[in-house]
Design an enzyme around this catalytic site. Structure first.
Site, PDB file in Angstrom:
ATOM      1  N   ASN A 198       0.946  -1.142   0.008  1.00  0.00           N
ATOM      2  CA  ASN A 198       0.075   0.177   0.155  1.00  0.00           C
ATOM      3  C   ASN A 198       0.865   1.306   0.096  1.00  0.00           C
ATOM      4  O   ASN A 198       1.588   1.501   1.012  1.00  0.00           O
ATOM      5  CB  ASN A 198      -0.976   0.082   1.291  1.00  0.00           C
ATOM      6  CG  ASN A 198      -1.499   1.193   1.377  1.00  0.00           C
ATOM      7  OD1 ASN A 198      -1.730   2.010   0.393  1.00  0.00           O
ATOM      8  ND2 ASN A 198      -2.477   1.282   2.465  1.00  0.00           N
TER       9      ASN A 198
ATOM     10  N   LYS B 203       0.161   4.300  -0.197  1.00  0.00           N
ATOM     11  CA  LYS B 203      -0.307   5.466   0.525  1.00  0.00           C
ATOM     12  C   LYS B 203      -0.238   6.690  -0.469  1.00  0.00           C
ATOM     13  O   LYS B 203      -0.042   6.641  -1.702  1.00  0.00           O
ATOM     14  CB  LYS B 203      -0.050   5.660   1.903  1.00  0.00           C
ATOM     15  CG  LYS B 203      -0.241   4.380   2.608  1.00  0.00           C
ATOM     16  CD  LYS B 203       0.053   4.533   4.056  1.00  0.00           C
ATOM     17  CE  LYS B 203      -0.184   3.041   4.882  1.00  0.00           C
ATOM     18  NZ  LYS B 203      -0.069   3.266   6.118  1.00  0.00           N
TER      19      LYS B 203
ATOM     20  N   HIS C  40      -9.224   0.906   5.294  1.00  0.00           N
ATOM     21  CA  HIS C  40      -7.973   1.177   6.028  1.00  0.00           C
ATOM     22  C   HIS C  40      -8.229   2.114   7.158  1.00  0.00           C
ATOM     23  O   HIS C  40      -9.108   2.981   7.047  1.00  0.00           O
ATOM     24  CB  HIS C  40      -6.982   1.864   4.979  1.00  0.00           C
ATOM     25  CG  HIS C  40      -5.508   1.814   5.500  1.00  0.00           C
ATOM     26  ND1 HIS C  40      -5.193   2.554   6.390  1.00  0.00           N
ATOM     27  CD2 HIS C  40      -4.723   1.166   5.229  1.00  0.00           C
ATOM     28  CE1 HIS C  40      -3.755   2.637   6.425  1.00  0.00           C
ATOM     29  NE2 HIS C  40      -3.765   1.441   6.137  1.00  0.00           N
TER      30      HIS C  40
ATOM     31  N   GLU D 297      -6.567   4.626   8.316  1.00  0.00           N
ATOM     32  CA  GLU D 297      -6.539   5.954   7.898  1.00  0.00           C
ATOM     33  C   GLU D 297      -7.866   6.632   7.346  1.00  0.00           C
ATOM     34  O   GLU D 297      -7.859   7.858   7.592  1.00  0.00           O
ATOM     35  CB  GLU D 297      -5.164   6.262   7.371  1.00  0.00           C
ATOM     36  CG  GLU D 297      -4.022   5.945   7.927  1.00  0.00           C
ATOM     37  CD  GLU D 297      -2.820   5.312   6.802  1.00  0.00           C
ATOM     38  OE1 GLU D 297      -2.759   5.510   5.482  1.00  0.00           O
ATOM     39  OE2 GLU D 297      -1.741   4.779   7.518  1.00  0.00           O
TER      40      GLU D 297
ATOM     41  N   GLU E  86      -4.920  -5.157  10.636  1.00  0.00           N
ATOM     42  CA  GLU E  86      -4.002  -4.126  10.754  1.00  0.00           C
ATOM     43  C   GLU E  86      -4.222  -3.465  12.200  1.00  0.00           C
ATOM     44  O   GLU E  86      -5.088  -2.329  12.290  1.00  0.00           O
ATOM     45  CB  GLU E  86      -3.956  -2.993   9.573  1.00  0.00           C
ATOM     46  CG  GLU E  86      -3.665  -3.657   8.121  1.00  0.00           C
ATOM     47  CD  GLU E  86      -3.042  -2.491   7.234  1.00  0.00           C
ATOM     48  OE1 GLU E  86      -2.044  -2.726   6.920  1.00  0.00           O
ATOM     49  OE2 GLU E  86      -3.891  -1.528   7.272  1.00  0.00           O
TER      50      GLU E  86
ATOM     51  N   GLY F  47       2.740   2.219  10.909  1.00  0.00           N
ATOM     52  CA  GLY F  47       3.787   3.385  10.685  1.00  0.00           C
ATOM     53  C   GLY F  47       4.654   3.683  11.829  1.00  0.00           C
ATOM     54  O   GLY F  47       5.174   4.650  11.974  1.00  0.00           O
TER      55      GLY F  47
ATOM     56  N   SER G  29       3.737  -2.277  10.316  1.00  0.00           N
ATOM     57  CA  SER G  29       5.302  -2.222  10.674  1.00  0.00           C
ATOM     58  C   SER G  29       5.876  -3.702  10.247  1.00  0.00           C
ATOM     59  O   SER G  29       6.887  -4.115  10.793  1.00  0.00           O
ATOM     60  CB  SER G  29       5.689  -1.839  11.901  1.00  0.00           C
ATOM     61  OG  SER G  29       5.309  -0.798  12.149  1.00  0.00           O
TER      62      SER G  29
HETATM   63  P1  13P Z   1       3.539   0.166   7.725  1.00  0.00           P
HETATM   64  O1  13P Z   1       3.843  -0.787   7.170  1.00  0.00           O
HETATM   65  O2  13P Z   1       4.159   1.343   7.380  1.00  0.00           O
HETATM   66  O3  13P Z   1       3.149   0.179   9.308  1.00  0.00           O
HETATM   67  O4  13P Z   1       1.909   0.409   7.337  1.00  0.00           O
HETATM   68  C1  13P Z   1       0.874  -0.666   7.369  1.00  0.00           C
HETATM   69  C2  13P Z   1      -0.112  -0.115   6.436  1.00  0.00           C
HETATM   70  O5  13P Z   1      -0.884   0.594   6.794  1.00  0.00           O
HETATM   71  C3  13P Z   1      -0.766  -0.941   5.188  1.00  0.00           C
HETATM   72  O6  13P Z   1      -1.886  -0.704   4.820  1.00  0.00           O
END
Ligand code: 13P
Length: 251
Positions: free
Chosen positions: A9, A11, A95, A97, A167, A173, A213
Site C-alpha cells: 500500500n 499510500k 484502511h 487511515e 492491521e 507506521g 510495520s
Molecule cells: P506500515 O507498514 O508502514 O506500518 O503500514 C501498514 C499499512 O498501513 C498498510 O496498509
C-alpha cells in the site's frame, strides 16, 4: 494450503516518475515465478500507467479506495467501474487511515464492499483495533464487530473475492509490530469468527493478511504462523529491496 499474498500500500507517496522507477525496480528484482501473489497499490493518478507497465508480469494492481456509488454527481470521486475499466483488479477498503481521517463508517464500508464486488473487484478489507482497545482487552470484541458490521451480510460465494487484512492501528507506521504470537492469536480468532458465520469452506479459504510495520527482518517469522497468509505492507513497500525481501520471506 492457502496461497501467500504480499500487497504494497503506497499510500500518498510516489509521483508518476517515481512510480515508474519503483515498478521497474520491482520487475527486475522480484522473482518471476514466486508462488506468492503480489499486489501493488499506487496512487489513483498512477494506476493506469502501473497497469500498463505491469502487463506481462505477475504483479497485480490495486486501488487504495473508491466511491460506493456506481456513478453520479460526486465531484472528485472514483467509481469501481472506472477502476475495473483500466485493469485494476482489487481495491483496499476500510484502511484505518480512511476510517480515522475520512470518517469512513462500518455502514459506508459495507456499501463500498458491495459495489466493489458487483464490479468484479477483489476486496482487500482492512480492520484492526487501536491501542486503547488492546489495553482495555476489548480487541477481540472490536475486531468481531468490525467484521460483522461490514462483511456479515455477504453471501458465501462473495468470499471468493474477499481478502482480510488485520492491521492493528498501534502497529501502523510506528515501527512497533504485533509479535508473531499476537498476530497468530488474532488471525486464528478472525478465522474462527468467519467459520462460525459462514462455515469452514469459507474460513479455510479466506486469506488473512497482517499489516503494521512489517519489515524484511520480521516478515519471515510473522508469515510462518499458520493463520497468517501474507502481509499488507506500507513503508517498506516504498523501497524495492525491502519489498522484494518481504515477498521472498513469504515464499
Ligand atoms: P506500515 O507498514 O508502514 O506500518 O503500514 C501498514 C499499512 O498501513 C498498510 O496498509
Amino acid at each position: 494450503m492457502r496461497d501467500k499474498i504480499v500487497a504494497g500500500n503506497w499510500k500518498m507517496h510516489k509521483n508518476a516518475e517515481e512510480t515508474e522507477d519503483l515498478l521497474n525496480e520491482l520487475i527486475n528484482k522480484l522473482p518471476a515465478d514466486a508462488a506468492v501473489h503480489i499486489i501493488v497499490a499506487p496512487a489513483f493518478v498512477n494506476l493506469a500507467s502501473a497497469v500498463q507497465h505491469l502487463e506481462y508480469t505477475n504483479i497485480n494492481v490495486a486501488a487504495q479506495n473508491m466511491h460506493q456509488a456506481e456513478s453520479g454527481a460526486f465531484t472528485g470521486e472514483i467509481s469501481a467501474a472506472m477502476l475495473n475499466g483500466i485493469g485494476v483488479t482489487s481495491v483496499i477498503l476500510g484502511h484505518s487511515e480512511r476510517r480515522a481521517y475520512f470518517n469512513e463508517t462500518p455502514e459506508l464500508l459495507k456499501n463500498k464492499v458491495d459495489t466493489a464486488l458487483k464490479n468484479n473487484l477483489l476486496v482487500i478489507f482492512c480492520f484492526g483495533e487501536e491501542l486503547k482497545d488492546r489495553q482495555a482487552n476489548s480487541h477481540f470484541e472490536l475486531v468481531e464487530k468490525q467484521l460483522s458490521e461490514s462483511l456479515f451480510h455477504l453471501q458465501e460465494k462473495d468470499w471468493a473475492n474477499v481478502i482480510l487484512a488485520y492491521e492493528p492501528v498501534w502497529a501502523i507506521g510506528t515501527g512497533e509490530t504485533a509479535s508473531p504470537e499476537q498476530a497468530q492469536e488474532m488471525h486464528a480468532f478472525i478465522r474462527k469468527t468467519v467459520e462460525e458465520k459462514f462455515g469452514p469452506s469459507v474460513s479455510q479459504h479466506v486469506a488473512i493478511l497482517y499489516g503494521g510495520s512489517v519489515k524484511p527482518d520480521n516478515a519471515k517469522e510473522i508469515f510462518s504462523k499458520p493463520d497468517v497468509d501474507g502481509g499488507l505492507i506500507g513503508g517498506a513497500a516504498l523501497k524495492a529491496d525491502d519489498f522484494v525481501a518481504i515477498v521472498e520471506a513469504a515464499v
